[in-house]
Scaffold this motif. Structure first.
Motif, PDB file in Angstrom:
ATOM      1  N   LYS A   1      28.929  40.839  46.792  1.00  0.00           N
ATOM      2  CA  LYS A   1      30.077  41.197  47.617  1.00  0.00           C
ATOM      3  C   LYS A   1      29.858  40.685  49.034  1.00  0.00           C
ATOM      4  O   LYS A   1      28.892  41.058  49.699  1.00  0.00           O
ATOM      5  CB  LYS A   1      30.285  42.708  47.636  1.00  0.00           C
ATOM      6  CG  LYS A   1      31.547  43.136  48.378  1.00  0.00           C
ATOM      7  CD  LYS A   1      31.771  44.638  48.293  1.00  0.00           C
ATOM      8  CE  LYS A   1      33.071  45.035  48.975  1.00  0.00           C
ATOM      9  NZ  LYS A   1      33.324  46.493  48.877  1.00  0.00           N
TER      10      LYS A   1
ATOM     11  N   THR B   1      45.251  45.248  42.006  1.00  0.00           N
ATOM     12  CA  THR B   1      43.999  45.847  41.524  1.00  0.00           C
ATOM     13  C   THR B   1      42.827  45.301  42.333  1.00  0.00           C
ATOM     14  O   THR B   1      42.646  44.084  42.435  1.00  0.00           O
ATOM     15  CB  THR B   1      43.770  45.522  40.039  1.00  0.00           C
ATOM     16  OG1 THR B   1      44.908  45.951  39.284  1.00  0.00           O
ATOM     17  CG2 THR B   1      42.520  46.216  39.529  1.00  0.00           C
ATOM     18  N   GLU B   2      42.039  46.216  42.899  1.00  0.00           N
ATOM     19  CA  GLU B   2      40.867  45.781  43.665  1.00  0.00           C
ATOM     20  C   GLU B   2      39.807  45.201  42.734  1.00  0.00           C
ATOM     21  O   GLU B   2      39.629  45.664  41.600  1.00  0.00           O
ATOM     22  CB  GLU B   2      40.279  46.958  44.447  1.00  0.00           C
ATOM     23  CG  GLU B   2      41.078  47.321  45.683  1.00  0.00           C
ATOM     24  CD  GLU B   2      40.251  48.107  46.687  1.00  0.00           C
ATOM     25  OE1 GLU B   2      39.211  47.586  47.139  1.00  0.00           O
ATOM     26  OE2 GLU B   2      40.641  49.245  46.989  1.00  0.00           O
TER      27      GLU B   2
ATOM     28  N   ASP C   1      36.269  44.649  41.179  1.00  0.00           N
ATOM     29  CA  ASP C   1      35.119  45.530  40.983  1.00  0.00           C
ATOM     30  C   ASP C   1      33.835  44.683  40.967  1.00  0.00           C
ATOM     31  O   ASP C   1      33.558  43.979  40.002  1.00  0.00           O
ATOM     32  CB  ASP C   1      35.267  46.294  39.664  1.00  0.00           C
ATOM     33  CG  ASP C   1      34.191  47.351  39.484  1.00  0.00           C
ATOM     34  OD1 ASP C   1      33.246  47.394  40.303  1.00  0.00           O
ATOM     35  OD2 ASP C   1      34.282  48.136  38.519  1.00  0.00           O
TER      36      ASP C   1
ATOM     37  N   THR D   1      30.922  45.694  40.657  1.00  0.00           N
ATOM     38  CA  THR D   1      29.876  46.277  39.802  1.00  0.00           C
ATOM     39  C   THR D   1      30.016  45.841  38.350  1.00  0.00           C
ATOM     40  O   THR D   1      29.207  46.234  37.509  1.00  0.00           O
ATOM     41  CB  THR D   1      29.913  47.815  39.872  1.00  0.00           C
ATOM     42  OG1 THR D   1      31.129  48.289  39.288  1.00  0.00           O
ATOM     43  CG2 THR D   1      29.810  48.302  41.299  1.00  0.00           C
ATOM     44  N   LYS D   2      31.015  45.026  38.056  1.00  0.00           N
ATOM     45  CA  LYS D   2      31.212  44.534  36.689  1.00  0.00           C
ATOM     46  C   LYS D   2      30.646  43.127  36.556  1.00  0.00           C
ATOM     47  O   LYS D   2      30.843  42.282  37.433  1.00  0.00           O
ATOM     48  CB  LYS D   2      32.699  44.539  36.327  1.00  0.00           C
ATOM     49  CG  LYS D   2      33.270  45.946  36.119  1.00  0.00           C
ATOM     50  CD  LYS D   2      34.699  45.877  35.602  1.00  0.00           C
ATOM     51  CE  LYS D   2      35.237  47.272  35.305  1.00  0.00           C
ATOM     52  NZ  LYS D   2      36.635  47.233  34.789  1.00  0.00           N
TER      53      LYS D   2
END
Length: 591
Positions: free
Chosen positions: A334, A356-357, A359, A361-362
């Protein structure tokens, strides 16, 4: 009598010079073979040599407690297990310093261990067995004579604010790692300091040679690199077909490493990136001698043996953020929140609709575009808001082209996505500003490109070719010209022109008469006025040689008695669509 002569000469030498003559030194060594000296009261780092008559002093290189030694090698030989050796001067070695016990050497931030000019061994320092060598606040300089340090067997090398440099090996016959070489089942740790400036005499682009110069964590070895406030130029994490489950492993917890190479060789070395800074991270592919460059992401464990098609590109659209190369199944990094004058950053989103933000963490499983969302700041009286420029994506034959946003301020990173029609492939993507000047475009993955928005409106064009490289546009519906060729394919027929399209000063120019007439118009030349008049579809366009076309920032020119204009002129003034294919050097004009 001989003993008295030696003592007398030594007394005289103290008056004349602090250096002991070699022949007298030999006499003293014969008298006191232990070569161990006890520091006299008030003498600091001087060595008192017991002899008949007056005492003789010389500078000590090392001390263990109150006992001083003329050489570091003597101190190491005399040391008990777990001894601490304090350097009191630079230590020059003429043979390998072999560490076969637990020893700590302190350099007090000022002393060095260096190779003598006559040094001819392979290793300057070697630690073996199950022993631990700790080097604190000392510089080890191999003086381009040999490898700096070898740690082997089950030994451990611990560096604290130590600087390792000057290692040099041939690079031939499997001889690598001229800096620090941790092999067998040795372990290694580093806290501060640096390992830099080590070289191979036979320098090459071979990964083994290029990235093994400073620190090598060998197969079966295990290393934790804790380079807080320290630097390593090149780190090689080794694996081989003999290592099996004892493959090399390494962890970076801080500091800065310029290049890290993680090897595969059947088993794949392990590399853990916890913290610190890595400039370049290379992961070996299953094919020997090849590697992929990936983006280092903290908190990630990397393993050697990553195929090129397992690396995906994460592109950040709408902001000046470098694309990332992420291994399949790993996380993207990030970025820090970008800045844009006149706007407030609102986050990263999965689409340009900003619903949609994204992610972080995916795991990444495909090429991915992440979109920056901005909120325009309100402007107070007297303030100046940021200017947005338009981005126009022209319609293309043989596929489609889209851009990450329709408007953007100067300095914004824009992503271009091209989608070839079935049976076609992407050719080239060009971006031009309002004056027709090309804007630099970078490829960031399959059918993905980026450019930095200039202070101008821009036009984006994409060209497509068939799988065999030929034009994706049907020649029966277009005019196709090639740079340097006088052959023109016009609506399925072949015409031979007397001049060919050219590239001049990075601009693509076409002969306007043949283009106009092929499109069904006429071109008239006024010699006296040096003026060309074009008539097509009821529209008349006039231009004068040497007079800049303000809209295009360039003047028509005459080459070989023919008038040439930029291809953008054809598109906008004659109502045609022009595609430029860089790879085939083809101009395709449709209307």
């Amino acid at each position: 009598m001989k003993k008295q002569i030696a003592a007398g000469v030594l007394s005289l030498s103290m008056i004349l010079t602090p250096t002991i003559p070699a022949w007298a030194e030999e006499a003293l060594d014969a008298q006191n073979a232990s070569a161990v000296y006890t520091t006299g009261e008030g003498t600091g780092s001087e060595v008192t040599t017991p002899s008949e008559g007056e005492g003789t002093t010389t500078t000590a290189v090392a001390k263990i407690g109150d006992t001083a030694y003329k050489t570091l090698a003597q101190a190491v030989t005399a040391a008990a297990d777990d001894a601490v050796i304090d350097l009191k001067a630079d230590a020059v070695l003429d043979a390998t310093l072999d560490i076969t016990k637990n020893i700590t050497i302190n350099g007090a931030d000022q002393y060095k261990i260096t190779a003598a000019d006559s040094f001819s061994d392979t290793n300057l320092i070697q630690v073996s067995g199950n022993n631990v060598l700790k080097l604190n606040n000392v510089t080890v300089n191999a003086n381009k004579k040999c490898r700096a340090i070898l740690a082997k067997d089950t030994s451990r090398l611990e560096l604290t604010e130590a600087n390792i440099t000057g290692g040099c090996l041939s690079g031939e016959g499997g001889v690598f790692a001229p800096g620090v070489f941790a092999t067998n089942q040795a372990t290694f740790s580093m806290n501060g300091g640096s390992i830099t400036g080590n070289t191979l005499a036979n320098n090459s682009e071979d990964y083994y040679k290029k990235y093994s110069t400073d620190l090598w964590i060998g197969a079966n070895a295990n290393g934790t690199v804790n380079t807080i406030n320290g630097t390593v130029d090149n780190l090689f994490v080794n694996a081989n077909s003999y290592s099996a489950n004892n493959k090399g492993a390494c962890q970076i917890n801080g500091g800065k490493v310029t290049n890290v190479y993680v090897e595969y060789d059947q088993y794949g070395a392990d590399f853990t990136y916890t913290d610190g800074e890595i400039e370049n991270l290379y992961i070996s592919t299953p094919t020997s001698g090849e590697a992929v460059k990936v983006t280092p992401v903290k908190g990630t464990v990397y393993n050697g043996g990553v195929a090129e098609n397992q690396v995906y590109t994460v592109t950040f659209s709408g902001a000046t953020v470098e694309p990332q190369s992420i291994i399949e199944g790993k996380l993207a990094n990030k970025p820090a929140n970008p800045k844009k004058s006149g706007y407030t950053f609102k986050g990263w989103y999965t689409t340009e609709e900003y619903t949609t933000e994204f992610d972080f963490t995916k795991p990444i499983t495909a090429n991915t575009t992440v979109y920056a969302k901005w909120s325009k700041n309100s402007t107070s009286a007297g303030s100046v808001s940021q200017t947005d420029f338009t981005i126009t994506a022209d319609k293309a034959e043989g596929g489609s082209v889209s851009v990450s946003q329709k408007e953007a301020s100067a300095g914004t990173m824009i992503t271009v996505s091209v989608t070839p029609a079935e049976g076609n492939k992407a050719g080239t993507v060009t971006v031009t500003d309002k004056s027709g000047n090309k804007v630099a475009v970078a490829s960031v993955g399959t059918n993905k490109y980026t450019f930095t928005m200039p202070s101008s409106n821009v036009t984006v064009k994409a060209a497509f070719t068939k799988a065999d490289g030929s034009s994706a546009v049907d020649n029966k519906d277009a005019i196709v010209m090639r740079i340097g060729s006088k052959t023109v394919n016009a609506y399925g027929k072949t015409i031979t022109s007397d001049v060919a399209p050219l590239i001049v000063n990075d601009r693509t120019l076409v002969p306007i008469r043949i283009v106009t007439e092929t499109l069904g118009g006429t071109a008239n030349w006024n010699e006296a006025a040096q003026m060309v008049s074009l008539n097509i579809n009821g529209k008349t366009v006039t231009m004068q040689i040497g007079v800049v076309l303000e809209k295009y920032g360039v003047a028509p020119i005459i080459i070989d008695s023919r008038t040439y204009v930029p291809i953008r002129f054809v598109a906008e003034e004659l109502g045609a669509t022009v595609d430029w294919n860089e790879s085939t050097q083809e101009i395709t004009i449709t209307k």
